[in-house]
Design a protein around this motif. Structure first.
Motif, PDB file in Angstrom:
ATOM      1  N   GLU A  99       0.693  -1.247   0.075  1.00  0.00           N
ATOM      2  CA  GLU A  99      -0.028   0.054  -0.166  1.00  0.00           C
ATOM      3  C   GLU A  99       0.749   1.251   0.089  1.00  0.00           C
ATOM      4  O   GLU A  99       0.331   2.330  -0.121  1.00  0.00           O
ATOM      5  CB  GLU A  99      -0.921   0.015   1.247  1.00  0.00           C
ATOM      6  CG  GLU A  99      -1.841  -1.468   1.188  1.00  0.00           C
ATOM      7  CD  GLU A  99      -3.119  -1.059   1.960  1.00  0.00           C
ATOM      8  OE1 GLU A  99      -3.518   0.186   2.082  1.00  0.00           O
ATOM      9  OE2 GLU A  99      -3.643  -2.170   2.280  1.00  0.00           O
ATOM     10  N   ALA A 113      -4.045   5.836   2.723  1.00  0.00           N
ATOM     11  CA  ALA A 113      -5.074   6.371   1.931  1.00  0.00           C
ATOM     12  C   ALA A 113      -5.313   7.711   1.872  1.00  0.00           C
ATOM     13  O   ALA A 113      -5.775   8.386   0.719  1.00  0.00           O
ATOM     14  CB  ALA A 113      -6.396   5.592   2.369  1.00  0.00           C
ATOM     15  N   LYS A 153      -5.160   3.731   6.817  1.00  0.00           N
ATOM     16  CA  LYS A 153      -6.145   4.641   6.599  1.00  0.00           C
ATOM     17  C   LYS A 153      -5.060   6.146   6.224  1.00  0.00           C
ATOM     18  O   LYS A 153      -5.476   6.849   5.502  1.00  0.00           O
ATOM     19  CB  LYS A 153      -6.788   4.890   7.942  1.00  0.00           C
ATOM     20  CG  LYS A 153      -7.850   6.244   7.728  1.00  0.00           C
ATOM     21  CD  LYS A 153      -8.610   6.519   9.228  1.00  0.00           C
ATOM     22  CE  LYS A 153      -9.131   5.123   9.816  1.00  0.00           C
ATOM     23  NZ  LYS A 153      -9.764   5.395  11.078  1.00  0.00           N
ATOM     24  N   ARG A 176      -2.562   9.471  -0.005  1.00  0.00           N
ATOM     25  CA  ARG A 176      -2.637   9.181  -1.440  1.00  0.00           C
ATOM     26  C   ARG A 176      -3.670  10.286  -2.199  1.00  0.00           C
ATOM     27  O   ARG A 176      -3.578  10.526  -3.332  1.00  0.00           O
ATOM     28  CB  ARG A 176      -3.100   7.575  -1.516  1.00  0.00           C
ATOM     29  CG  ARG A 176      -2.856   7.316  -2.932  1.00  0.00           C
ATOM     30  CD  ARG A 176      -3.444   5.744  -3.079  1.00  0.00           C
ATOM     31  NE  ARG A 176      -2.647   4.886  -2.203  1.00  0.00           N
ATOM     32  CZ  ARG A 176      -1.393   4.438  -2.455  1.00  0.00           C
ATOM     33  NH1 ARG A 176      -0.968   4.414  -3.809  1.00  0.00           N
ATOM     34  NH2 ARG A 176      -0.845   3.349  -1.719  1.00  0.00           N
ATOM     35  N   ARG A 177      -4.688  10.475  -1.600  1.00  0.00           N
ATOM     36  CA  ARG A 177      -5.587  11.496  -2.112  1.00  0.00           C
ATOM     37  C   ARG A 177      -5.166  12.812  -2.540  1.00  0.00           C
ATOM     38  O   ARG A 177      -4.379  13.454  -2.128  1.00  0.00           O
ATOM     39  CB  ARG A 177      -6.938  11.730  -1.088  1.00  0.00           C
ATOM     40  CG  ARG A 177      -7.910  10.438  -1.046  1.00  0.00           C
ATOM     41  CD  ARG A 177      -8.875  10.943  -0.211  1.00  0.00           C
ATOM     42  NE  ARG A 177      -8.842  10.322   1.034  1.00  0.00           N
ATOM     43  CZ  ARG A 177      -9.123  11.039   2.097  1.00  0.00           C
ATOM     44  NH1 ARG A 177      -9.409  11.969   2.284  1.00  0.00           N
ATOM     45  NH2 ARG A 177      -9.121  10.195   3.412  1.00  0.00           N
TER      46      ARG A 177
END
Length: 105
Positions: free
Chosen positions: A69, A101, A98, A104-105
């Motif tokens: 990830e 993530a 989390k 990454r946005r």
């Protein structure tokens, strides 16, 4: 990561705080797809035994989560917090997933 300048450069990247740690991610933009990891735990967190235990947990966390990830070609820095040593390992895994993530946005 072993050099102070790499940690300072990562501080200018994206930041994702969680209860157990703060994740810093900075894209190196050098064309290399190698993911680098840095771990730091200050003396405010505890004595040497506590800090080393926390670093061992963070290394295992990075081995488990980052290959799948993590962001290729980026530096990932985990900064330990006081609650990180008491937090369950499964909760730390969920926090790192989390945080990645979010970054990454």
């Amino acid at each position: 990561m072993t050099q102070r300048r790499d940690y300072l450069a990562a501080n200018a990247g994206k930041r994702a705080p969680t209860p157990g740690f703060v994740l810093l991610v900075r894209d190196r933009a050098d064309g290399d797809t190698l993911m680098r990891i840095g771990i730091t735990v200050s003396r405010k967190v505890g004595n040497a035994v506590v800090r080393n235990r926390m670093k061992r947990r963070f290394r295992e966390l990075a081995r488990a989560i980052l290959p799948a990830e993590g962001i290729a070609g980026a530096d990932h820095v985990l900064i330990g917090r006081n609650l990180g040593i008491e937090r369950d390992f499964a909760a730390l895994k969920a926090d790192l997933t989390k945080a990645l993530a979010k970054v990454r946005r």
